[in-house]
Design a protein around this motif. Structure first.
Motif, PDB file in Angstrom:
ATOM      1  N   LYS A 169       0.810  -1.123  -0.085  1.00 19.30           N
ATOM      2  CA  LYS A 169       0.070  -0.033  -0.106  1.00 19.30           C
ATOM      3  C   LYS A 169       0.865   1.197   0.019  1.00 19.30           C
ATOM      4  CE  LYS A 169      -4.197   1.545   2.360  1.00 19.30           C
ATOM      5  NZ  LYS A 169      -5.120   1.248   3.110  1.00 19.30           N
ATOM      6  N   MET A 198       2.130   1.697  -3.409  1.00 21.38           N
ATOM      7  CA  MET A 198       1.155   2.492  -4.374  1.00 21.38           C
ATOM      8  C   MET A 198       0.990   3.807  -4.038  1.00 21.38           C
ATOM      9  SD  MET A 198      -2.189   0.645  -5.187  1.00 21.38           S
ATOM     10  CE  MET A 198      -3.436   1.048  -3.720  1.00 21.38           C
ATOM     11  N   ALA A 199       0.868   4.370  -2.503  1.00 21.14           N
ATOM     12  CA  ALA A 199       0.650   5.699  -2.214  1.00 21.14           C
ATOM     13  C   ALA A 199       2.061   6.665  -2.835  1.00 21.14           C
ATOM     14  CB  ALA A 199       0.655   5.720  -0.704  1.00 21.14           C
ATOM     15  N   ARG A 244       3.854   5.822  -5.347  1.00 21.48           N
ATOM     16  CA  ARG A 244       3.484   6.097  -6.939  1.00 21.48           C
ATOM     17  C   ARG A 244       2.356   6.988  -7.254  1.00 21.48           C
ATOM     18  NH1 ARG A 244       2.285   0.684  -9.401  1.00 21.48           N
ATOM     19  NH2 ARG A 244       1.821   0.010  -7.335  1.00 21.48           N
ATOM     20  N   ALA A 245       1.534   7.045  -6.331  1.00 20.55           N
ATOM     21  CA  ALA A 245       0.325   7.966  -6.555  1.00 20.55           C
ATOM     22  C   ALA A 245       0.770   9.215  -6.589  1.00 20.55           C
ATOM     23  CB  ALA A 245      -0.978   7.601  -5.806  1.00 20.55           C
ATOM     24  N   ALA A 292       3.730  10.284  -6.631  1.00 20.33           N
ATOM     25  CA  ALA A 292       4.729  10.777  -7.753  1.00 20.33           C
ATOM     26  C   ALA A 292       3.980  11.282  -8.933  1.00 20.33           C
ATOM     27  CB  ALA A 292       5.564   9.454  -8.033  1.00 20.33           C
ATOM     28  N   GLN A 293       2.764  10.532  -9.365  1.00 18.09           N
ATOM     29  CA  GLN A 293       2.107  11.133 -10.290  1.00 18.09           C
ATOM     30  C   GLN A 293       1.552  12.296 -10.244  1.00 18.09           C
ATOM     31  OE1 GLN A 293       0.290   7.462 -12.070  1.00 18.09           O
ATOM     32  NE2 GLN A 293       1.903   6.259 -11.338  1.00 18.09           N
ATOM     33  N   ALA A 327      -3.445  12.788  -5.197  1.00 22.06           N
ATOM     34  CA  ALA A 327      -3.316  11.983  -4.263  1.00 22.06           C
ATOM     35  C   ALA A 327      -3.722  12.260  -2.870  1.00 22.06           C
ATOM     36  CB  ALA A 327      -1.778  11.552  -4.101  1.00 22.06           C
ATOM     37  N   MET A 332      -7.483  11.566  -2.164  1.00 23.28           N
ATOM     38  CA  MET A 332      -7.648  10.124  -1.770  1.00 23.28           C
ATOM     39  C   MET A 332      -7.419   9.828  -0.311  1.00 23.28           C
ATOM     40  SD  MET A 332      -8.155   8.938  -4.831  1.00 23.28           S
ATOM     41  CE  MET A 332      -8.679  10.533  -5.445  1.00 23.28           C
ATOM     42  N   ILE A 350      -4.393  10.573   1.230  1.00 25.36           N
ATOM     43  CA  ILE A 350      -3.130  10.270   1.482  1.00 25.36           C
ATOM     44  C   ILE A 350      -2.311  11.625   1.846  1.00 25.36           C
ATOM     45  CG2 ILE A 350      -0.847   9.979   0.107  1.00 25.36           C
ATOM     46  CD1 ILE A 350      -2.567   8.270  -1.750  1.00 25.36           C
ATOM     47  N   ASN A 351      -1.616  11.639   2.843  1.00 25.64           N
ATOM     48  CA  ASN A 351      -0.900  12.678   3.425  1.00 25.64           C
ATOM     49  C   ASN A 351       0.366  12.711   2.356  1.00 25.64           C
ATOM     50  OD1 ASN A 351       0.580  14.738   4.712  1.00 25.64           O
ATOM     51  ND2 ASN A 351       0.183  13.859   6.718  1.00 25.64           N
ATOM     52  N   ILE A 407       4.100  10.669   3.120  1.00 21.49           N
ATOM     53  CA  ILE A 407       4.573   9.851   2.068  1.00 21.49           C
ATOM     54  C   ILE A 407       6.158  10.357   1.246  1.00 21.49           C
ATOM     55  CG2 ILE A 407       4.360   9.100  -0.395  1.00 21.49           C
ATOM     56  CD1 ILE A 407       2.390   7.747   1.579  1.00 21.49           C
ATOM     57  N   HIS A 462      -5.952  15.812   2.996  1.00 23.91           N
ATOM     58  CA  HIS A 462      -6.221  14.451   3.202  1.00 23.91           C
ATOM     59  C   HIS A 462      -7.113  14.169   4.489  1.00 23.91           C
ATOM     60  CE1 HIS A 462      -2.538  15.521   5.415  1.00 23.91           C
ATOM     61  NE2 HIS A 462      -2.823  14.659   6.078  1.00 23.91           N
ATOM     62  N   VAL A 515     -10.617  14.585   3.325  1.00 27.18           N
ATOM     63  CA  VAL A 515     -11.234  13.289   2.708  1.00 27.18           C
ATOM     64  C   VAL A 515     -11.772  12.256   3.888  1.00 27.18           C
ATOM     65  CG1 VAL A 515     -10.450  11.353   1.171  1.00 27.18           C
ATOM     66  CG2 VAL A 515      -9.665  13.652   0.697  1.00 27.18           C
ATOM     67  N   PHE A 559      -4.480   8.583 -12.034  1.00 27.50           N
ATOM     68  CA  PHE A 559      -2.914   8.034 -12.006  1.00 27.50           C
ATOM     69  C   PHE A 559      -2.690   7.426 -13.206  1.00 27.50           C
ATOM     70  CE2 PHE A 559      -4.450   8.749  -7.579  1.00 27.50           C
ATOM     71  CZ  PHE A 559      -3.566   9.719  -7.512  1.00 27.50           C
ATOM     72  N   PRO A 560      -2.151   7.858 -14.167  1.00 29.01           N
ATOM     73  CA  PRO A 560      -2.015   7.244 -15.523  1.00 29.01           C
ATOM     74  C   PRO A 560      -1.107   6.071 -15.482  1.00 29.01           C
ATOM     75  CG  PRO A 560      -0.595   9.228 -15.314  1.00 29.01           C
ATOM     76  CD  PRO A 560      -1.317   9.270 -14.017  1.00 29.01           C
ATOM     77  N   ARG A 561      -0.039   5.861 -14.399  1.00 25.23           N
ATOM     78  CA  ARG A 561       0.812   4.668 -14.597  1.00 25.23           C
ATOM     79  C   ARG A 561       0.523   3.594 -13.420  1.00 25.23           C
ATOM     80  NH1 ARG A 561       5.800   7.681 -13.879  1.00 25.23           N
ATOM     81  NH2 ARG A 561       4.537   9.738 -13.925  1.00 25.23           N
ATOM     82  N   LEU A 562      -0.866   3.878 -12.990  1.00 28.98           N
ATOM     83  CA  LEU A 562      -1.541   2.898 -12.200  1.00 28.98           C
ATOM     84  C   LEU A 562      -2.178   2.233 -12.863  1.00 28.98           C
ATOM     85  CD1 LEU A 562      -1.964   4.575  -8.521  1.00 28.98           C
ATOM     86  CD2 LEU A 562      -0.034   3.525  -9.462  1.00 28.98           C
ATOM     87  N   ILE A 620      -6.457   2.727  -4.457  1.00 28.43           N
ATOM     88  CA  ILE A 620      -5.903   3.898  -3.923  1.00 28.43           C
ATOM     89  C   ILE A 620      -7.148   5.040  -3.530  1.00 28.43           C
ATOM     90  CG2 ILE A 620      -5.526   5.640  -5.783  1.00 28.43           C
ATOM     91  CD1 ILE A 620      -2.469   5.180  -4.244  1.00 28.43           C
ATOM     92  N   GLY A 621      -8.266   4.751  -4.164  1.00 26.76           N
ATOM     93  CA  GLY A 621      -9.410   5.530  -3.678  1.00 26.76           C
ATOM     94  C   GLY A 621      -9.815   5.059  -2.224  1.00 26.76           C
ATOM     95  N   TYR A 670      -7.739   4.328   0.124  1.00 33.18           N
ATOM     96  CA  TYR A 670      -6.467   4.328   0.947  1.00 33.18           C
ATOM     97  C   TYR A 670      -6.721   4.304   2.343  1.00 33.18           C
ATOM     98  CZ  TYR A 670      -1.860   5.824   2.458  1.00 33.18           C
ATOM     99  OH  TYR A 670      -0.494   6.039   2.626  1.00 33.18           O
ATOM    100  N   GLN A 688     -14.097   5.623  -1.800  1.00 35.04           N
ATOM    101  CA  GLN A 688     -13.897   6.302  -0.226  1.00 35.04           C
ATOM    102  C   GLN A 688     -15.245   6.189   0.417  1.00 35.04           C
ATOM    103  OE1 GLN A 688     -13.111  10.274  -1.518  1.00 35.04           O
ATOM    104  NE2 GLN A 688     -11.081   9.621  -2.455  1.00 35.04           N
TER     105      GLN A 688
END
Lengths: 322, 359, 387, 259, 237
Positions: free
Chosen positions: A185, A188-189, A191-192, A194-195, A200, A203, A205-206, A210, E73, E76, E90-93, E101-102, E104, E153
């Motif tokens: 997890k 994944m966070a 990577r998220a 980063a993108q 993020a 979602m 995510i703090n 990260i 965050h 959320v 997220f294009p590369r996920l 990740i939604g 999370y 979520q």
């Protein structure tokens, strides 16, 4: 001439791998931070150096207490990773986060800050070691258990136990990192973030957390690389990070910056190139151009590759959306 | 507030006669801080800065303590950045500091000339870097390499070194330095072209690392091209590098009533030369910024694709920026070599790379 | 209240400055920080001891002696900047230093402008004195003698023929290695490789080349900071051929970095002989130890002598000047006239500033953990070559 | 006269055929629209014309000249101006400077003249400035000339982007979704503006647009792209009635049949 | 107590005064829409609610609790889901990772699995593409993924920013069907939409924004019939 080359080749390739794995581990720190923040963390070379210093100090103080060389090395690796990782977090907190908070858009500002942090850490370590031991050069203590050596293929390759350890530890670390980034997890966070950092955060995510963890992981890997570097090359100093640092960054670019397998590949390629040309240049040029040109050759090859494959070996072409 | 700040400056002025020591210098810097950062009426601030200029000048003349130079540089920075100071005051005070205060201090302690020249060379380089990084947004970390190329260009021919691989009568006479300032523009611009041609095709961050790497390559070359042909004399460096004869300058200064001796003549000369160079670089910066080139650079920095859609060719335009910056750096390298009479690669591959890191 | 405080302090400082117009300062310049600080500190302390001991004599002449140490970080740029500082302090009348020829060469150009005299306890590069600057002197030998001396030792005494030559790409290391190679090949030996490297950590590529060439001896022109780890890596990789170097290896740091076991048996030539080489050095070593708490090494002894040369010249110049403070040019002239029985032998300069008869020592590392135990194999006394 | 002639142009990205054998001709003075569902390859098509991408097959002729595989800057120099779907202004430059960048190819000052600010450079600069100001007045942005482009409201940014393209003095103007994000009232003003510059500046205009009402009202001819292929071409009323277009573009009415 | 309430919110981008005192409420179970021309401040309002930008003045209350000082965050975590403008996949996920990740903040694997299945039920298309990278999806699929990701979520309120943007008409219809379906299932929705006609058709209430201010508000039907709104935002036909 050809004969000279062939006789040495197995040895050169083997030594190139050792250097390559160390570069790969450092390169990962650059590539991860770059992936998340698009920042060339110049201070990473000093994180590496701090890991090496921590390893040397563990050997210095704990060798009498821990009789088993392997156990001692394990402790050194863990301590090196921890110290380097924490330093990386601190650097992020104190230098980069305030800039991020202020919303600086100029990419040069964090870059110059990174260079400043780099100077600061070098001189800080120099000061501390100077006051503590009055030493500029720190020597890794020799531990009998780790000093074994054997030969393979009828003496064609001379292998030290230490080198085997370096390879095993780095392969383990690289595998662990790949698992962490792709299967967990947290990965994944990372990577998220980063993108797309702001999405993020939508979602839950703090991002700061990260980013901190990214620095921790990258720093810890750099720290392990530092300990192994000190183990295999025996002497370090507060400025020892600079060259491996820029080479590892070069490796990260070579492999495709932001790309984790790319950093590993780039590190290995660069390690091989450096060792290869370091050994063979004098032979190939009949002594006119010696070992000292090994970095020149490495950089020229980098440029050559980037000209034909600007995204690096494994990087994906990020075509700007028009 | 105003009174306190003025009082501080006055105390420093008095101290600069009575006890021009380090302690007093810190007091002066404090007074400068107060003058710059406290909430002051513009007129009081202006008066205060003028007073401090006088005080730091006297302080330097009486003590030669280099801390005073920091004060003068600080005043210069304050003059250029603080709002609501009359323009003519900025100009007059700035010129006074550059043309009177620093030389006066330099006669008390020629090391101040040395520092002034250093600061000036860095300032000129930074202004040159402004074209590359500031306008065009190209992260050039190999900038120092061009400085080295410039320095070596003159050092090789302005010393017996060239005789080691060329026929002819070397060293060239010192006057040739002026010619070599132009030649260095050409050689560094060509070096910039050679480095830029591959590097500038790459994305911004790659450019940073490639230029850093190439900077290191230039250093390695300087350190190793003593064989097979001895061009750079390798790690030994090149010395003595020729300087232009300055009899005309001595007599000129003589008629102005300034007596020069062997520790100050070249120092003052190079100091003024560096000032002239800074002026020229600033002028070039301003001219370029207000031309189609400057606008094209900024456009590229802002959005490469949109810039291209405006008919701006990327690579040639970036190359021109890169070469312009390189040429500025190269000229300063020539001056550096002549002023120091010595060039060498850095002794070990430590951070920062020699001769001078671009920051 | 505070203002008055400043005033008082100011007046006091002024008074002090006036009282001190009879100050004579002697500078030292050597690396006090960075990789070569261990050697640089010896120079500073050696000179300091000599000056401390001379203070009473100068007080009788009416002068206050002071030492001004400069740190050049082994960097020519810093050295030049320091020289510029020095020439500005009119009280500085002499310089003991530097350690590195690479620093001395450009810095002495600056000093020559005002004829500020320097006496080096360590510069061995021929260029230092070959420029014939009137203010530059040294009390040690030259690389164009040290290198050949090593070559002769390897060829004649060790009777080895195939040598692998490495240098560190500095003015010092490369110069020494070249002189070594020249003489060695002239004698009929063979240098199977001649390699420069700035590398500080990874010597593996070079070690692999050595493995391929399998030479009888490795000659490394450089400084202990590089040769130490090189030696360690070399030995760990199972290569046991003898190693030789110049005075850059002459520091106990070498043994620490290489490890005693690996360092043992390494040969080196030095121009600054050890305490054991000089009969009178023992007493000096004791005074040094008592004052600074550490052992004096070769460069410390030579710096002590170099300072004494300047002090002697100063005394002569003061006398010649009728008790008044001499000019820098006068001091420089007097230095060339000095004839001194120093700890290291008789010191006299020729017209280039080289010592008339320099001593060269061939040493071997004992590997006991005590640098003073190193074995003195040979002493050669040669005049500087006159070109 | 034919301004643009595209002959069976194809562009592939990996396995995806973004533009498939598309041919079309645009005559002088026309407003020619390219419509189609999202991902139909419209923007890719623009990028092929302006040299951002190179076609894998086919030829592109501009004013009778082969410009296949040209570079964006050369396309601009030949007289193709364009705007972008997601406004690409030089945010840190002022409105005036943005226009002056648009004038780049018409300001003929050699480097050394610029460096030394010779009389020639001054003259050219002055001319460029005057022309830029008059262009700004023409499009009604003169009062904003010293503001940074990024501080302009959205509608004016769109307008500035068009003005910047006009500064190139193009013969062919490519507008990529100029009405995106505009309300009907603003769209109407845009319509007037497009018609005005067409007639007053003698432009030929190639338009990508989602707003059907705008497209139907101002286009002389329309081409419809679907999955990279041209499925229809003709006058607005013809296209509107074309059953293939209705099926591909307007959908068969209800939801359900997603994507 | 309203589910969401904004009180006199002022937000700035640098020097630009983007929101000039916005006050609005959203009740549990409603669809509320914000309409207005581009640059009116619709997106900024949503970004202010979800904490991506901080208001300089005023309050945002969620379930009566002020949230305008919390980082995004944490907002959320309270149950505010945001489908951002431009979808921001997220294009590369992969599609599946985008959904995961939604969720999370949810640690229970079983719950995550359940929600994922619900999303796949709603958008079978996403199930087909679940191993594909987000960046390779078409515009419509990305919009579905963005909505699905926010649904992971399990938010109390869903902020949707221009879900119709850049989509072909056929897809717009589909997305709006989904929005209504979600609302029928009991989700509260705050919808920002360019296509005012469509938005007012499905919404209960609406607010009309112009240059950072609310100029009109009321039941959606009334707004749709308001001649001023018709003229300015619905076009004459």
């Amino acid at each position: 001439m050809l004969e000279q080359i062939l006789v040495l080749l197995p040895q050169v390739l083997f030594d190139g791998f050792i250097l390559g794995f160390i570069y790969a581990m450092i390169a990962l720190g650059y590539t991860m931070v770059y992936g998340v923040l698009e920042l060339i963390n110049f201070a990473h070379s000093e994180i590496f150096m701090i890991g090496a210093v921590a390893g040397v100090e563990v050997f210095r103080y704990l060798a009498p207490l821990i009789p088993n060389g392997y156990l001692l090395l394990a402790v050194a690796v863990v301590v090196g990773a921890a110290v380097a990782g924490l330093t990386a977090i601190l650097v992020e907190r104190m230098a980069y986060r305030p800039l991020r908070r202020r919303g600086t858009t100029n990419r040069l500002v964090p870059l110059v800050t990174a260079i400043g942090v780099s100077f600061f850490l070098q001189d800080l370590v120099r000061l501390i070691e100077g006051l503590w031991h009055n030493e500029f050069f720190l020597r890794m203590r020799t531990i009998e258990d780790l000093e074994g050596a054997f030969t393979l293929f009828g003496g064609a390759i001379f292998i030290q136990t230490k080198s085997v350890i370096v390879i095993v530890v780095s392969v383990l670390m690289l595998w662990g990192l790949t698992y962490l980034v792709n299967r967990t997890k947290l990965g994944m966070a990372i990577r998220a973030v980063a993108q797309d950092l702001s999405t993020a955060s939508l979602m839950g995510i703090n991002p700061d957390q990260i980013i901190s963890r990214t620095f921790l992981i990258g720093g810890a890997l750099g720290g392990v690389a530092g300990v192994l570097f000190a183990l295999i090359y025996t002497t370090i100093n507060p400025y020892v990070g600079f060259l491996p640092g820029i080479k590892a960054f070069t490796a990260a670019v070579l492999g495709g910056i932001g790309n984790i397998p790319g950093a590993m590949l780039g590190g290995l390629v660069l390690g091989q190139l450096e060792n290869f040309f370091g050994t063979y240049l004098p032979i190939l040029t009949a002594g006119n151009f010696g070992t000292e040109y090994k970095d020149v050759v490495a950089f020229l090859i980098l440029i050559f590759i980037l000209l034909f494959r600007p995204q690096g070996l494994l990087g994906q072409m990020v075509k700007e959306k028009v | 507030m105003s009174l306190l700040s003025l009082a501080l400056s006055l105390v420093f002025l008095v101290l600069s006669f009575l006890a021009p020591n380090t302690l007093a210098a810190f007091l002066g810097l404090g007074a400068l801080g107060a003058a710059a950062f406290a909430r002051l009426e513009p007129r009081v601030r202006t008066l205060n800065l003028t007073l401090l200029t006088l005080a730091f000048t006297l302080f330097l003349r009486n003590s030669g303590n280099t801390l005073g130079l920091i004060g003068l540089v600080g005043i210069l920075v304050a003059l250029t950045t603080l709002p609501r100071i009359p323009r003519w005051i900025r100009v007059v005070l700035g010129l006074a500091i550059l043309l009177l205060s620093v030389p006066i201090a330099g006669f008390a302690n020629t090391f101040i000339f040395e520092l002034g020249i250093q600061i000036g060379i860095y300032a000129a380089m930074a202004l040159g870097l402004n074209v590359v990084v500031g306008m065009a947004g190209l992260l050039d970390l190999g900038y120092a390499a061009f400085f080295a190329v410039g320095a070596y260009t003159w050092a090789i021919f302005g010393s017996p070194q060239a005789g080691k691989f060329l026929q002819g009568n070397f060293p060239l006479p010192g006057e040739y330095m002026y010619l070599f300032m132009f030649i260095a523009v050409v050689t560094t611009a060509i070096t910039g072209l050679l480095i830029g041609l591959p590097a500038l095709r790459l994305r911004g961050d790659y450019l940073a690392i490639v230029t850093l790497g190439l900077g290191e390559v230039v250093r390695i070359l300087a350190n190793n091209l003593d064989h097979p042909i001895n061009i750079t004399n390798g790690p030994q460096g090149i010395t003595p590098v020729g300087r232009p004869p300055i009899d005309w300058f001595r007599s000129l200064m003589g008629t102005l009533g300034v007596r020069l001796d062997e520790t100050t003549d070249y120092q003052l000369f190079f100091y003024l030369l560096v000032l002239v160079m800074i002026g020229l670089v600033v002028l070039a910066n301003v001219n370029l910024a207000n031309s189609r080139f400057g606008r094209a650079w900024v456009a590229i920095r802002e959005d490469e694709i949109a810039a291209q859609a405006m008919g701006i060719p990327l690579l040639p335009t970036k190359l021109i920026a890169f070469m312009t910056g390189a040429a500025f750096s190269g000229v300063m390298g020539v001056i550096y070599a002549a002023q120091r009479t010595f060039v060498s690669p850095s002794p070990s591959p430590s951070w920062p790379p020699s001769p001078s890191w671009p920051w | 209240m505070r203002k008055i405080g400043f005033l008082v302090a100011g007046v006091a400082a002024l008074g002090l400055a006036l009282a001190q117009s009879n100050v004579i300062k002697i500078a030292t310049m050597s690396p006090l920080s960075g990789p070569q600080a261990a050697l640089g500190e010896q120079i500073k302390l050696g000179a300091e001891l000599a000056i401390e001991e001379a203070k009473p004599r100068f007080r009788q002449l009416g002068f206050e002696l002071q030492l001004v140490p400069y740190d050049d970080q082994a960097n020519p740029d810093v050295g030049v900047a320091n020289a510029n500082r020095m020439i500005n302090d009119p009280d500085i009348l002499g310089l003991v230093g530097t350690l590195n020829s690479g620093v001395a060469i450009p810095a002495s150009e600056v000093l020559a402008r005002v004829n500020l005299v320097m006496v080096s306890p360590a510069n061995t590069n021929p260029v230092v004195t070959d420029r014939k600057l009137p203010n530059v002197n040294r009390i040690v030998g030259r690389d164009d003698v040290q290198g050949p001396a090593a070559a002769e030792f390897v060829y004649n005494d060790l009777k080895l023929r195939r040598v692998f030559v490495i240098h560190d790409k500095t003015a010092y290391g490369q110069g020494l290695a070249e002189e070594f190679r020249k003489r060695f090949e002239a004698l009929g030996g063979r240098a199977v490789a001649f390699i420069g490297t700035e590398e500080q950590s990874n010597f593996v590529p070079i070690i692999n080349q050595i493995r391929a060439q399998n030479p009888q001896l490795i000659y490394f022109g450089g400084i202990y900071s590089q040769i130490g780890p090189f030696t360690k890596q070399l030995r760990e990789r199972g290569l046991r051929m003898p190693l030789m170097s110049g005075d850059g290896l002459d520091s106990s740091e070498f043994e620490r970095l290489a490890g005693s076991q690996n360092a043992k048996g390494a040969y080196y030539t030095t121009v600054a002989g050890p305490v054991s080489a000089f009969p009178q050095a023992k007493a000096l070593a004791e005074r040094f130890k008592a004052k600074y708490g550490k052992d004096i090494e070769g460069f410390g002894i030579y710096a002590y002598d170099a300072a004494r040369v300047i002090l002697a010249a100063l005394e002569n110049a003061i006398k010649a000047n009728g008790g008044k403070k001499p000019t820098r040019a006068q001091v420089a002239q007097e230095v060339r006239k000095v004839k001194l029985k120093g700890i290291t032998g008789t010191i006299e300069f020729d017209d280039k500033g080289d010592i008339k008869k320099a001593k060269y020592f061939v040493m071997q590392v004992a590997g006991t953990g005590n640098w003073a135990d190193n074995k003195l194999i040979k002493v050669i006394e040669v005049a500087a070559p006159q070109k | 006269m034919r301004v643009l002639e595209v002959q069976s142009v194809t562009k592939r990205f990996g396995g995806l055929v973004a533009v498939n054998q598309v041919s079309l001709e645009v005559n002088e003075g026309e407003i020619f629209s390219v419509i189609g569902p999202n991902g139909a390859g419209k923007t890719t098509f623009f990028n092929l014309l302006t040299g951002i991408y190179t076609p894998d097959e086919g030829r592109i002729l501009f004013l009778g000249r082969d410009i296949t595989g040209t570079t964006p800057d050369k396309a601009a120099k030949l007289g193709i101006g364009r705007t972008f779907q997601n406004i690409r202004l030089f945010g840190a430059m002022t409105v005036l400077e943005n226009i002056l960048v648009g004038r780049h190819i018409h300001t003929r000052v050699p480097y050394l003249h610029a460096l030394l600010r010779t009389p020639l450079a001054r003259k050219e600069e002055k001319k460029a400035l005057e022309e830029a100001l008059s262009l700004l007045e023409y499009v009604g942005l003169l009062h904003r000339k010293d503001e940074l482009a990024r501080n302009l409201p959205y509608g004016e940014q769109r307008k500035l982007e068009i003005a910047r393209a006009l500064a190139l003095k193009p013969k062919l103007l490519l507008l990529d979704e100029p009405a995106a994000g505009m309300n009907p009232k603003e769209t109407e003003a845009l319509q007037e503006f497009i018609l005005k510059i067409r007639s007053e500046m003698g432009l030929t205009i190639l338009l990508i647009e989602h707003d059907m009402r705008l497209v139907m009202r101002i286009s002389d001819r329309i081409a419809v792209l679907d999955y990279g292929s041209k499925i229809a071409e003709g006058k607005p009323e013809e296209v509107r009635k074309n059953p293939r277009v209705i099926e591909a573009y307007l959908g068969r009415g209800a939801a359900g049949g997603a994507a | 107590m309203s589910l969401l309430e904004l009180r006199n919110v002022h937000t700035y981008y640098g020097h630009i005064h983007a929101l000039k005192g916005i006050s609005l409420t959203v009740e549990e179970g409603e669809i509320v829409t914000l309409i207005g021309s581009n640059g009116a401040g619709k997106t900024t309002t949503l970004r202010t609610i979800s904490g991506l930008v901080k208001p300089r003045q005023g309050e945002v209350l969620f379930q009566g609790r002020p949230i305008h000082r919390l980082p995004a965050h944490e907002i959320v975590a309270l149950g505010v889901g945001h489908v951002p403008e431009g979808r921001r996949i997220f294009p590369r996920l992969t599609v599946e990772e985008n959904l995961e990740i939604g969720a999370y903040l949810e640690n229970d694997r079983k719950v995550i699995q359940e929600r994922k299945e619900q999303v796949y039920q709603l958008f079978p298309r996403l199930y087909e593409r679940r191993q594909q990278k987000g960046g390779t999806l078409s515009g419509g699929e990305q919009q579905m993924l963005a909505i699905g990701r926010a649904l992971m979520q399990n938010p109390r309120i869903l902020l949707m920013d221009e879900p119709s943007m850049g989509l072909a008409p056929v897809l717009v219809d589909f997305i709006f069907e989904i929005i209504q379906k979600l609302n029928r299932e009991g989700r509260t929705i705050l919808l920002v939409e360019q296509n005012a006609r469509l938005a007012l058709q499905i919404a209960h209430r609406g607010y009309v924004l112009a240059t950072g201010e609310i100029i009109l508000f009321g039941p959606a039907k009334e707004l749709a019939e308001n001649p001023e709104v018709q003229k300015a935002y619905l076009g004459e036909g």
